[in-house]
Enzyme design. Structure first.
Site, mmCIF file in Angstrom:
data_model
loop_
_atom_site.group_PDB
_atom_site.id
_atom_site.type_symbol
_atom_site.label_atom_id
_atom_site.label_comp_id
_atom_site.label_asym_id
_atom_site.label_seq_id
_atom_site.Cartn_x
_atom_site.Cartn_y
_atom_site.Cartn_z
ATOM 1 N N GLU A 96 0.821 -1.203 0.000
ATOM 2 C CA GLU A 96 0.000 0.000 0.000
ATOM 3 C C GLU A 96 0.859 1.259 0.000
ATOM 4 O O GLU A 96 1.982 1.253 0.508
ATOM 5 C CB GLU A 96 -0.907 0.010 1.235
ATOM 6 C CG GLU A 96 -2.044 -0.990 1.097
ATOM 7 C CD GLU A 96 -2.894 -1.127 2.357
ATOM 8 O OE1 GLU A 96 -4.098 -1.360 2.205
ATOM 9 O OE2 GLU A 96 -2.365 -1.034 3.476
ATOM 10 N N CYS A 109 3.441 8.511 0.815
ATOM 11 C CA CYS A 109 4.137 7.586 1.715
ATOM 12 C C CYS A 109 4.282 6.236 1.003
ATOM 13 O O CYS A 109 3.298 5.619 0.615
ATOM 14 C CB CYS A 109 3.289 7.458 2.989
ATOM 15 S SG CYS A 109 3.946 6.284 4.167
ATOM 16 N N CYS A 116 7.006 -6.752 7.146
ATOM 17 C CA CYS A 116 8.208 -6.283 7.851
ATOM 18 C C CYS A 116 8.631 -7.356 8.836
ATOM 19 O O CYS A 116 7.791 -8.020 9.445
ATOM 20 C CB CYS A 116 7.908 -4.977 8.589
ATOM 21 S SG CYS A 116 9.342 -4.330 9.477
ATOM 22 N N CYS A 120 7.553 -4.740 15.616
ATOM 23 C CA CYS A 120 7.305 -3.801 16.717
ATOM 24 C C CYS A 120 5.896 -4.066 17.254
ATOM 25 O O CYS A 120 4.973 -4.312 16.475
ATOM 26 C CB CYS A 120 7.418 -2.362 16.224
ATOM 27 S SG CYS A 120 9.027 -2.002 15.519
ATOM 28 N N CYS A 123 2.698 -2.087 15.907
ATOM 29 C CA CYS A 123 2.543 -1.893 14.455
ATOM 30 C C CYS A 123 1.891 -3.102 13.788
ATOM 31 O O CYS A 123 2.315 -4.235 14.000
ATOM 32 C CB CYS A 123 3.921 -1.641 13.851
ATOM 33 S SG CYS A 123 3.909 -1.503 12.054
ATOM 34 N N CYS A 339 -0.082 5.718 10.241
ATOM 35 C CA CYS A 339 1.177 5.036 10.568
ATOM 36 C C CYS A 339 0.915 3.717 11.273
ATOM 37 O O CYS A 339 0.135 3.649 12.214
ATOM 38 C CB CYS A 339 2.009 5.865 11.539
ATOM 39 S SG CYS A 339 2.547 7.409 10.900
HETATM 40 N N1 SAH Z 1 9.887 0.656 9.441
HETATM 41 C C1 SAH Z 1 10.156 2.045 9.455
HETATM 42 C C2 SAH Z 1 9.234 2.840 8.580
HETATM 43 C C3 SAH Z 1 7.799 2.449 8.537
HETATM 44 S S1 SAH Z 1 6.905 2.689 10.039
HETATM 45 C C4 SAH Z 1 10.143 2.554 10.878
HETATM 46 O O1 SAH Z 1 9.695 1.861 11.760
HETATM 47 O O2 SAH Z 1 10.631 3.682 11.062
HETATM 48 C C5 SAH Z 1 6.678 4.448 10.034
HETATM 49 C C6 SAH Z 1 6.394 5.051 11.394
HETATM 50 O O3 SAH Z 1 5.134 4.591 11.902
HETATM 51 C C7 SAH Z 1 7.429 4.682 12.453
HETATM 52 O O4 SAH Z 1 7.917 5.844 13.071
HETATM 53 C C8 SAH Z 1 6.629 3.857 13.443
HETATM 54 O O5 SAH Z 1 7.167 3.992 14.738
HETATM 55 C C9 SAH Z 1 5.244 4.426 13.289
HETATM 56 N N2 SAH Z 1 4.179 3.545 13.750
HETATM 57 C C10 SAH Z 1 4.115 2.210 13.621
HETATM 58 N N3 SAH Z 1 2.977 1.728 14.189
HETATM 59 C C11 SAH Z 1 2.305 2.801 14.680
HETATM 60 C C12 SAH Z 1 1.050 2.961 15.364
HETATM 61 N N4 SAH Z 1 0.273 1.924 15.647
HETATM 62 N N5 SAH Z 1 0.684 4.205 15.709
HETATM 63 C C13 SAH Z 1 1.458 5.275 15.406
HETATM 64 N N6 SAH Z 1 2.636 5.187 14.749
HETATM 65 C C14 SAH Z 1 3.064 3.951 14.396
HETATM 66 FE FE1 SF4 Z 2 8.444 -2.679 10.819
HETATM 67 FE FE2 SF4 Z 2 6.267 -1.486 11.752
HETATM 68 FE FE3 SF4 Z 2 8.440 -1.686 13.272
HETATM 69 FE FE4 SF4 Z 2 8.464 -0.001 11.166
HETATM 70 S S1 SF4 Z 2 7.181 0.152 12.990
HETATM 71 S S2 SF4 Z 2 10.052 -1.478 11.781
HETATM 72 S S3 SF4 Z 2 7.171 -1.180 9.747
HETATM 73 S S4 SF4 Z 2 7.183 -3.398 12.514
#
Ligand code: SAH
Ligand code: SF4
Length: 362
Positions: A96, A109, A116, A120, A123, A339
């Site tokens: 996406e 974006c 991934c 995390c 996420c 995000c």
């Molecule tokens: N993998 C990379 C880029 C994609 S995620 C990274 O982690 O930086 C992009 C951003 O979305 C990151 O800063 C991450 O911390 C944030 N993010 C992920 N899950 C989220 C959530 N549930 N609510 C708000 N931000 C989130």
């Molecule tokens: Fe991967 Fe989501 Fe963590 Fe970014 S925030 S590194 S996309 S698991």
């Protein structure tokens, strides 16, 4: 005649690889400039459209190479104007991209991986693990496809690599793609308008510090101490906060360039005044600004976002300490475009792709 899988996808080639490729046909250097423009600026989909190349040469090209194209199979629009594009890749995997209008800006974006690997806890993208890296062409074709959907005279002003995936885990392809984004004969984005977000993979950050990257750097911090960061982001075990920050401290930044730190705020986990004060301490000496992102809640994510007052208090402490802190309110929540919400799931709502895109150059 070669099959598609044996042919060269021209959008995977860097400008110098394109020069080499064309030289193998005895073609001069300037042809590569013409070709970059056709591929990335005009977004042509067939060699026949490359009208400044001879017919014979176009014929030759089509025998050993091809022009890859992505078309959305679903487009959703949120009330705030945010749009989410679902793409189906050649092998059936899906990704996406999200288009976010904001005053004078129109930010796209992009995804860099299918899924991934880093998992995390806050996420959704990481939930199903990593399927595969995106190719250079698949990263770039997201831009071309979205541009073709825009009304005339509307232009994308900013690119963020913050969609699905960890861009530095797909280092080579991501760097090749960002170089083309900034290249004057390809996408022509100013490198100040391209931002790459990463958790801070140390070997790749090290490699990056030796190149001249064509983007700004954003680091997903999300905690101010090791234990909390490890809890939220398991990757912190391998690449701990202290080392990521040490690397940031040494990172050769251009004049007046700051590193953006992203901090997803999670209720009761990393949102206390103490966290804010510690954050000020650990960022001292790094030219930085910080984006506070109140958690986007979702089923399957075991956390809540803090109250507005808490977020405000946290921001105030940072600002009083001299750190520029901006609260990033989520965009496109109801279409799961915010995000951490990208999963590329759900039904396809557009008819077969070929009919969906008005044929116009970008
Ligand atoms: N993998 C990379 C880029 C994609 S995620 C990274 O982690 O930086 C992009 C951003 O979305 C990151 O800063 C991450 O911390 C944030 N993010 C992920 N899950 C989220 C959530 N549930 N609510 C708000 N931000 C989130
Ligand atoms: Fe991967 Fe989501 Fe963590 Fe970014 S925030 S590194 S996309 S698991």
């Amino acid at each position: 005649m070669k099959s598609l899988s044996e042919k060269i996808d021209l959008k995977n080639l860097s400008p110098s690889e394109l020069v080499e490729f064309l030289a193998s046909f005895g073609k001069e250097r300037y042809r590569s400039i013409q070709m970059l423009r056709w591929l990335h600026q005009q977004g042509v989909e067939s060699f026949d459209q490359m009208t400044n190349l001879s017919k014979a040469f176009r014929q030759q090209l089509s025998q050993i190479s091809f022009i890859s194209v992505l078309r959305p199979v679903r487009v959703e629009k949120a009330e705030d104007g945010t749009q989410k594009f679902l793409f189906q890749l050649e092998d059936g995997n899906r990704i996406e991209s999200v288009l976010i209008p904001d005053k004078a800006r129109l930010t796209l974006c992009l995804s860099t991986q299918v899924g991934c690997a880093l998992g995390c806890r806050f996420c959704l993208t990481g939930k199903a693990g990593l399927k595969r890296d995106l190719r250079v062409s698949e990263i770039l074709n997201q831009i071309i496809a979205v541009k073709k959907m825009l009304p005339e005279k509307t232009t994308i002003t900013n690119i963020v690599l913050m969609g699905m995936g960890e861009p530095l885990a797909n280092y080579r392809n991501t760097l090749k793609a960002t170089a083309l984004m900034a290249h004057p004969d390809a996408f022509k984005f100013s490198s100040r308008r391209i931002t790459l977000s990463t958790v801070g993979l140390l070997p790749e950050l090290e490699a990056l510090s030796k190149e001249k990257p064509s983007f700004r750097l954003a680091i997903s911090l999300n905690a101010s101490d090791e234990a909390t960061r490890t809890y939220l982001m398991p990757v912190n075990r391998r690449y701990p906060l202290s080392k990521v920050l040490a690397r940031c401290r040494d990172f050769p930044l251009g004049r007046r360039i700051r590193i953006t730190f992203e901090y997803v705020m999670v209720e009761g986990i990393n949102d206390s005044s103490q966290d804010a004060k510690r954050l000020l301490r650990i960022l001292r000496g790094i030219p930085s600004k910080i984006n506070l992102i109140p958690l986007n809640e979702a089923p399957g994510i075991p956390f809540k976002k803090p109250s507005e007052e808490r977020v405000k208090r946290f921001q105030e402490i940072l600002m009083e300490g001299g750190l520029l802190a901006i609260v990033r309110n989520s965009r496109g929540r109801e279409i799961s475009a915010a995000c951490g919400q990208l999963q590329a799931k759900g039904p396809l709502t557009l008819p077969p792709p070929c009919e969906t895109v008005p044929q116009r150059n970008v």
